[in-house]
Design a protein around this motif. Structure first.
Motif, mmCIF file in Angstrom:
data_model
loop_
_atom_site.group_PDB
_atom_site.id
_atom_site.type_symbol
_atom_site.label_atom_id
_atom_site.label_comp_id
_atom_site.label_asym_id
_atom_site.label_seq_id
_atom_site.Cartn_x
_atom_site.Cartn_y
_atom_site.Cartn_z
ATOM 1 N N UNK A 171 67.178 -80.505 -36.392
ATOM 2 C CA UNK A 171 67.731 -79.208 -37.403
ATOM 3 C C UNK A 171 69.091 -78.858 -37.162
ATOM 4 N N UNK A 172 69.475 -79.170 -35.758
ATOM 5 C CA UNK A 172 70.678 -78.662 -35.257
ATOM 6 C C UNK A 172 71.656 -79.847 -35.390
ATOM 7 N N UNK A 173 71.345 -80.905 -36.128
ATOM 8 C CA UNK A 173 72.249 -82.109 -36.268
ATOM 9 C C UNK A 173 73.680 -81.798 -36.689
ATOM 10 N N UNK A 174 74.600 -82.283 -36.414
ATOM 11 C CA UNK A 174 75.991 -82.262 -36.886
ATOM 12 C C UNK A 174 76.127 -82.726 -38.300
ATOM 13 N N UNK A 175 76.471 -81.806 -39.179
ATOM 14 C CA UNK A 175 76.633 -82.064 -40.664
ATOM 15 C C UNK A 175 78.006 -82.489 -41.130
ATOM 16 N N UNK A 176 77.914 -83.250 -41.943
ATOM 17 C CA UNK A 176 79.442 -83.522 -42.452
ATOM 18 C C UNK A 176 80.144 -82.445 -42.971
ATOM 19 N N UNK A 177 79.356 -81.494 -43.861
ATOM 20 C CA UNK A 177 80.184 -80.505 -44.509
ATOM 21 C C UNK A 177 80.676 -79.544 -43.317
ATOM 22 N N UNK A 178 80.209 -79.239 -42.100
ATOM 23 C CA UNK A 178 80.698 -78.700 -40.878
ATOM 24 C C UNK A 178 82.109 -79.101 -40.583
ATOM 25 N N UNK A 179 82.064 -80.456 -40.482
ATOM 26 C CA UNK A 179 83.171 -80.975 -39.821
ATOM 27 C C UNK A 179 84.352 -80.987 -40.846
ATOM 28 N N UNK A 180 84.066 -81.030 -42.388
ATOM 29 C CA UNK A 180 85.085 -81.161 -43.298
ATOM 30 C C UNK A 180 85.433 -79.625 -43.381
ATOM 31 N N UNK A 181 84.852 -78.735 -43.080
ATOM 32 C CA UNK A 181 85.182 -77.487 -43.058
ATOM 33 C C UNK A 181 86.165 -77.070 -42.013
ATOM 34 N N UNK A 182 85.655 -77.506 -40.924
ATOM 35 C CA UNK A 182 86.615 -77.372 -39.746
ATOM 36 C C UNK A 182 88.282 -77.874 -40.037
ATOM 37 N N UNK A 183 88.002 -79.091 -40.607
ATOM 38 C CA UNK A 183 89.249 -79.905 -41.051
ATOM 39 C C UNK A 183 90.074 -79.048 -42.008
ATOM 40 N N UNK A 184 89.313 -78.452 -42.936
ATOM 41 C CA UNK A 184 90.066 -77.873 -43.961
ATOM 42 C C UNK A 184 90.627 -76.435 -43.396
ATOM 43 N N UNK A 185 90.051 -75.719 -42.526
ATOM 44 C CA UNK A 185 90.723 -74.747 -42.034
ATOM 45 C C UNK A 185 91.880 -74.918 -41.187
ATOM 46 N N UNK A 186 91.672 -76.280 -40.471
ATOM 47 C CA UNK A 186 92.800 -76.432 -39.712
ATOM 48 C C UNK A 186 94.076 -76.873 -40.562
ATOM 49 N N UNK A 187 93.577 -77.432 -41.791
ATOM 50 C CA UNK A 187 94.605 -77.692 -42.632
ATOM 51 C C UNK A 187 95.339 -76.217 -43.208
ATOM 52 N N UNK A 188 94.547 -75.449 -43.562
ATOM 53 C CA UNK A 188 95.185 -74.272 -44.151
ATOM 54 C C UNK A 188 95.816 -73.502 -42.983
#
Lengths: 213, 102, 364
Positions: B1-18
């Motif tokens: 249930x607490x597995x790391x999901x792809x969209x969390x990593x992508x959101x973090x990367x998007x935030x860093x990009x912004x």
């Protein structure tokens, strides 16, 4: 690469998720420091913290090779170069020309807008992965492209990505020549027109020290 | 249930990009702009490595490595250009570098 | 995991303290004097020179701990405080993949005893000193002192110039062993060259690489004769100038533990690590239980320590034998001599690896 901590019966403790969020939090906070602090040197230090956290995230995502490369190239080369440039050009005593008052707010608006767009796109996508690895045309090689080991990276770099690999070396050579040509001191005297420039080796008198503020 | 999901990593990367984008748009010191640019490169690399992990497919890492090399090269040239600008203008405020020579 | 972290920190510190004592004794003997003799049990000192002065390092460490922590008023506080911390971090972190020994007792196959036998171990060891480079630069610049800044710049330039030949010199053994993992590299050395077990050590096929790595490693850890960044006569200890007390102790300890790490990497990669040629049994025999349990672990540990300390003694010997290198000589030597030599080493090792593969597996 999920692994479990040996804490009594917590065999399914999601340590990699926890570590990822720790790394991500530190990375984003230091990223904010990079873009907001006044002293550029401190921004450089925050940037290095950000790079180290990114290396940690790469290691968590199953590619320690990329993590080591990140440390070697970003921290060891790019960040050092940027810090050198900061030391050579940081002038704190110049009066600042006036800038638009709304510039930070416009920047914030643009970034928030872009982040909103990206986040909505990402969180509403269903990433379906079935059959991806088998359907790409370049999977005719003998290696297993689903395992991210260093051996496979090396094999994949040599076939089928050999041409970009060679082109990268050409790019780096061109960069080397161009950077030396751009950064050397223009000595106009005919006596030493033949001396090779060693501007990267012996930088000019650094323009600032930490106390000039 | 607490597995790391792809969209969390992508959101973090998007935030860093912004965040990097904010740095590039807002900072006046050219080197600080380059630092924001490096943050953007890092965000893109995290994106690629995340896809390489979750698909899983090796090409993400290959592209990330090439991006790393090109980013290093571009950073070197950027710094060389900034040093030339410093030599000519005696400052690197992007708001003040608005005259062509001659 | 916490116990492992404490263990590694304790091991590194104790080792560094012992090394400082050893260095002072050996330097004394090379200079025809006795080294530290007074801080220790007096009776033992009168018996033999080598038994005296044991507590010298402890006294030094105690003095440094209790010194007043002076931060000059005009330094850049963030950089000044951060630099020794990052240097110590890098110095400890680089101990992780070193293969101290290996055992096959109660294991299905031979397991390398390292803090963590990473499968990109050698690349990790090359990558972590980048943090040292950054922190020396920060230390030099934050000290707000022209001599420190020059020392920092010189050190960074030296370390960056000698990192590239070092990486190429390490590529020879990587090609010969076929893996970046240090445990695999040591195991590949136990198999011998073309079947002769005594020539298995990678110093024999890649002699040039070993020499280049040795020189570059001395330069990377800022040891004399490459200690231009901290030259006492010219720069007044360079980037260390403004540091006093515990912060200076961190730089000092980091330099000595770097020297030990470099010599243990040299033994692991070129001198066969924990194996004795011809005597170390192949892991299939599973002779883990000879006299004690984990006997092969202890033997491997002793052999590794003997080899690593021998290389370290050679480092100390070189320290007092050669003249300090001038900066332009250093750059010339690094870029124009060592780099082509290390690339030649890669070619030689590739040829040897290809011949070995043909010898073992037929034409492929």
């Amino acid at each position: 690469m999920p692994f479990s901590m040996d804490i009594y019966a917590w065999d399914s403790f999601p340590i990699d998720t926890l570590l990822f969020w720790c790394f991500a939090a530190v990375m984003l906070i230091s990223g904010l420091c990079v873009v907001t602090v006044k002293r550029v040197f401190h921004a450089g230090i925050a940037m290095i913290v950000c790079f180290v956290c990114a290396a940690g995230i790469y290691a968590l995502l199953g590619c320690p090779f990329m993590a080591a490369l990140q440390l070697l190239v970003y921290v060891g080369a790019i960040a050092t170069m940027l810090l050198f440039a900061v030391m050579l050009t940081d002038k704190m005593m110049e009066p600042r020309p006036n800038t638009t008052f709304f510039q930070p707010f416009m920047g914030l608006f643009a970034s928030v807008l872009l982040f909103g767009l990206l986040w909505l796109t990402v969180s509403s996508s269903k990433f379906g992965f079935a059959g991806w690895a088998n359907s790409t045309a370049a999977s005719s090689s003998a290696i297993d492209i689903t395992s991210l080991s260093t051996t496979n990276i090396g094999l994949r770099l040599l076939t089928p990505y050999a041409v970009p690999f060679e082109l990268i070396s050409v790019i780096i050579l061109a960069t080397l020549i161009a950077a030396i040509a751009l950064a050397r001191k223009e000595d106009r005297s005919p006596a030493d027109s033949g001396t090779p420039a060693d501007a990267p080796a012996s930088p000019a008198e650094p323009a600032s020290t930490p106390a000039k503020e | 249930m607490y597995q790391l999901e792809l969209h969390s990593v992508l959101s973090v990367a998007a935030l860093l990009f912004c965040i990097g984008l904010y740095g590039v748009l807002t900072r006046r010191n050219s080197i600080a702009m380059l630092m924001g640019l490096e943050l953007m490169f890092n965000a893109v690399n995290i994106n690629l490595v995340a896809f390489a992990h979750f698909l899983p497919h090796l090409d993400g890492i290959i592209l990330a490595m090439f991006g790393l090399a090109v980013a290093a090269a571009e950073s070197a040239i950027g710094i060389a250009i900034i040093l030339s600008i410093y030599r000519n203008f005696r400052h690197i405020d992007t708001d003040g570098i608005n005259e062509l020579k001659g | 995991m916490l116990i492992a972290l404490i263990a590694i920190y304790a091991a590194v510190s104790v080792n560094a303290l012992f090394l400082i004592w050893l260095e002072r004794k050996i330097s004394g003997r090379i200079q025809r004097r006795q080294g530290p003799m007074l801080c220790g049990p007096k009776m033992m000192a009168q018996k033999s020179m080598w038994l005296g002065g044991w507590f010298a390092t402890a006294c030094d460490a105690t003095k440094l701990i209790f010194k007043e922590d002076i931060i000059p008023s005009k330094v850049d506080r963030l950089g000044f405080i951060l630099a020794p911390i990052v240097v110590m971090l890098a110095a400890i972190a680089v101990y992780v993949p070193i293969p101290w020994s290996a055992t096959s007792y109660h294991q299905t196959e031979q397991v390398t005893f390292a803090f963590a036998d990473l499968n990109v171990g050698l690349l990790y060891i090359v990558a972590v000193p980048s943090l040292t480079v950054f922190s020396i630069l920060t230390a030099g610049w934050s000290s707000n002192n022209k001599y420190s800044m020059l020392g920092g710049f010189r050190s960074v330039v030296q370390m960056l110039s000698y990192e590239i030949p070092m990486v190429f010199a390490l590529m020879g053994p990587i090609i010969l062993a076929g893996s970046l993992s240090l445990g695999d590299i040591v195991k590949a050395q136990t198999q011998g060259l073309f079947g002769i077990p005594f020539l298995g050590w990678f110093i024999i096929p890649s002699v040039i690489g070993a020499a280049v790595y040795f020189i570059c490693a001395i330069a990377e850890s800022n040891r004399p004769p490459f200690d231009m960044p901290e030259s006492e006569q010219e720069l007044g200890t360079g980037f260390n100038t403004e540091y006093s007390g515990m912060r200076f102790a961190m730089f000092y300890l980091a330099e000595f533990s770097n020297a030990f790490v470099v010599s243990s990497i040299f033994t692991a990669v070129f001198l066969g690590g924990w194996s004795i040629p011809g005597i170390t049994p192949p892991p299939e025999l599973n002779l883990g239980f000879c006299i004690l349990p984990y006997f092969d672990l202890l033997v491997g540990l002793v052999v590794f320590s003997i080899k690593a300390y021998s290389v370290l003694l050679i480092l100390m010997w070189i320290r007092w034998t050669f003249v300090r290198v001038r900066p332009d000589h250093l750059m010339n030597f690094g870029w124009k001599f060592l780099l082509p030599l290390s690339i030649a080493n890669v070619i030689v090792c590739t040829v040897i690896a290809a011949v070995q593969q043909i010898y073992y597996g037929g034409l492929s």
